[in-house]
Each structure stands twice: as structure tokens, then as C-alpha cells.
Design a protein around this motif. Structure first.
Motif, PDB file in Angstrom:
ATOM      1  N   ASN A 236     152.234 -20.570  75.841  1.00  0.00           N
ATOM      2  CA  ASN A 236     151.416 -19.377  75.822  1.00  0.00           C
ATOM      3  C   ASN A 236     151.123 -18.769  74.590  1.00  0.00           C
ATOM      4  N   ARG A 237     149.903 -18.269  74.263  1.00  0.00           N
ATOM      5  CA  ARG A 237     149.473 -17.833  73.028  1.00  0.00           C
ATOM      6  C   ARG A 237     149.075 -16.458  72.954  1.00  0.00           C
ATOM      7  N   PHE A 238     149.747 -15.357  72.276  1.00  0.00           N
ATOM      8  CA  PHE A 238     149.317 -13.999  72.538  1.00  0.00           C
ATOM      9  C   PHE A 238     149.166 -13.569  70.902  1.00  0.00           C
ATOM     10  N   PRO A 239     148.111 -12.551  70.899  1.00  0.00           N
ATOM     11  CA  PRO A 239     147.928 -11.865  69.616  1.00  0.00           C
ATOM     12  C   PRO A 239     149.107 -11.004  69.097  1.00  0.00           C
TER      13      PRO A 239
ATOM     14  N   VAL B  13     160.569  -5.616  72.897  1.00  0.00           N
ATOM     15  CA  VAL B  13     162.027  -5.869  72.899  1.00  0.00           C
ATOM     16  C   VAL B  13     162.621  -5.472  74.143  1.00  0.00           C
ATOM     17  N   ASN B  14     162.195  -4.248  74.810  1.00  0.00           N
ATOM     18  CA  ASN B  14     162.702  -3.910  75.982  1.00  0.00           C
ATOM     19  C   ASN B  14     162.109  -4.772  77.088  1.00  0.00           C
TER      20      ASN B  14
ATOM     21  N   ASP C  34     153.409  -8.283  80.080  1.00  0.00           N
ATOM     22  CA  ASP C  34     152.401  -7.420  80.882  1.00  0.00           C
ATOM     23  C   ASP C  34     151.385  -7.121  80.083  1.00  0.00           C
ATOM     24  N   LEU C  35     151.638  -6.703  78.859  1.00  0.00           N
ATOM     25  CA  LEU C  35     150.368  -6.304  77.948  1.00  0.00           C
ATOM     26  C   LEU C  35     149.697  -7.428  77.083  1.00  0.00           C
TER      27      LEU C  35
ATOM     28  N   TRP D 189     149.450   3.280  71.479  1.00  0.00           N
ATOM     29  CA  TRP D 189     149.579   1.758  71.267  1.00  0.00           C
ATOM     30  C   TRP D 189     148.850   1.105  72.534  1.00  0.00           C
ATOM     31  N   GLU D 190     149.071   1.651  73.934  1.00  0.00           N
ATOM     32  CA  GLU D 190     148.730   1.398  75.203  1.00  0.00           C
ATOM     33  C   GLU D 190     147.033   1.308  75.060  1.00  0.00           C
TER      34      GLU D 190
END
Length: 231
Positions: free
Chosen positions: A30-33, A173-174, A124-125, A215-216
Motif C-alpha cells: 500500500n502506498r501513501f503520500p 504513531v498513536n 484512517d487518514l 492537520w485534518e
């Protein structure tokens, strides 16, 4: 110095570049920015203008020189800190010595070390990043970020998007290590500066919550732009 080292499982996320943007790939493909990719893509216009004006003022050649020098010293200093926190013999290069001598007194106030230079994913994000350190500073668990500069920043306002970067890493991290009982709500940003002790910015939970909301919003804006522009 010997630290109380209780390292979390380290994820070696694979870094990728695509059209000048940074991504990380997890062990399932899986690739994420990255956090920096999202921040750069959603940078407010006032910050873009400030950066453009600075580049125009000093010229392309000087911009390249400054950027290259900053990147090199940052990499060397991070390697030095990593070896130190992991209990390895830190043989310091001459180029990074001024920054190492600046930041070492702060590092001596670190005790329990949980993660050093580890990739994290917030599923999740849908973003990723590489965390400098998770440790306890003066016995308080926190996310840690190391920076270098030629002169002090002075105020939080002059940190620009560093606090958003910190809160993004804290959230990842959380989320990533929640099964290990990790629940951070403090952050430490340390800026190494030649010939003086490093500048320390300590962020309490209320401040981090405020940055998390911002940030969200940036993450949501990033994915909206990708949807509309077909990134």
C-alpha cells in the motif's frame, strides 16, 4: 550515555518518489503520500508567495546552494543523533559537529527511547511519514523532531509548518502503535544551531489538539484536490 531502550517494532517503509512527491509503501504494497507531500501540496498562498519572493531575491544559484547545504547537514546530524540514541559510538564529522554540540545537551534529557527513524502509516487518514524519535523527555513520553538552522527561530509563528508536521507524526504513531499501548499527547521540537545550545519548543496536549484539527483539514484538502484534478 546509556538510555532505557524499549524499542517498538520498526517498520521499514519503502520510500518512493513520483512526480516530485514523496510516498511510503508498507509491507503489503500500500502506498501513501508523506506528511511533507501533503503539506507542500496544500501550502497556503501566503506561504507560497513568501517562498517565491525569497527565491527571487537571492537567485536560483544561491537557493540551490542553501538547500543542498541544509539537506546535507540535516542528514548528517540525524545520523549522529540516531547512533547516539541507539547506544552506538557516534563518530562525528567536522561538518555536523557544531550542530551536534548544540543539540547534545538536550539529548541528555532524553530517557526511555521507543522508536528512532521509523516509518509510520495512518490508515484512517491515508498518509505516511518517517518519525525522528519517540522517547521520554524529562520523563514525559512524546514525539521528537530534530531540525538544524543557522540562527534561532525565536517564536512558534516562525516555525511555519513544523508544528503541523509534528502533530501529523504524533497521530500516525498513536494509530500505528495503539496495540502497544502508545498514546502520545506531547511533542518536542529541537533546533540545533551552531555555537549556542539548541532551541527547544515543547508542545502541551491542548496545543497539539489544535494543530491536529488544522492537520485534518489539510489532509482533507489534499484528497479533495487529488479527486478533482486526477492526481
Amino acid at each position: 550515555m546509556q538510555f532505557d531502550t524499549q524499542l517498538l517494532p520498526r517498520n521499514h517503509g519503502k520510500p518512493l518518489r513520483d512526480n516530485g512527491q514523496q510516498y511510503y509503501m508498507d509491507d503489503k504494497g500500500n502506498r501513501f503520500p508523506s506528511v511533507t507531500t501533503i503539506l507542500n501540496a496544500t501550502k497556503p498562498q501566503v506561504d507560497r508567495d513568501r517562498l517565491s519572493n525569497w527565491k527571487a531575491r537571492i537567485g536560483t544559484e544561491e537557493v540551490t546552494r542553501i538547500s543542498t547545504t541544509a539537506s546535507r547537514r540535516g542528514t548528517q546530524t540525524h545520523k549522529q543523533i540516531e547512533r547516539y540514541l541507539l547506544g552506538e559510538n557516534p563518530i562525528c564529522s567536522e561538518a555536523s559537529r557544531p550542530y551536534w554540540e548544540s543539540i547534545k545537551p538536550v539529548l541528555e534529557k532524553i530517557d526511555t527511547v521507543r522508536l528512532v527513524e521509523g516509518s509510520v502509516f495512518h490508515y484512517d487518514l491515508s498518509y505516511s511519514g518517517k518519525v525522528d524519535c519517540v522517547a521520554s523527555y524529562k520523563s514525559v513520553p512524546c514525539i521528537c523532531e530534530w531540525k538544524t538552522a543557522d540562527k534561532p527561530k525565536g517564536t512558534v509563528e516562525r516555525l511555519y509548518e513544523y508544528p503541523l508536521q509534528l502533530t501529523a507524526y504524533l497521530g500516525a504513531v498513536n494509530e500505528y502503535y495503539r496495540d502497544y499501548g502508545i498514546d502520545l499527547n506531547h511533542a518536542l521540537l529541537v533546533i540545533a544551531i551552531p555555537e549556542i545550545e539548541a532551541e527547544v519548543f515543547w508542545f502541551e496536549p491542548q496545543t497539539m489538539n489544535s494543530f491536529w484539527q488544522k492537520w485534518e483539514q489539510r489532509v482533507a484538502e489534499y484528497w479533495q484536490r487529488r479527486q478533482y484534478r486526477g492526481w
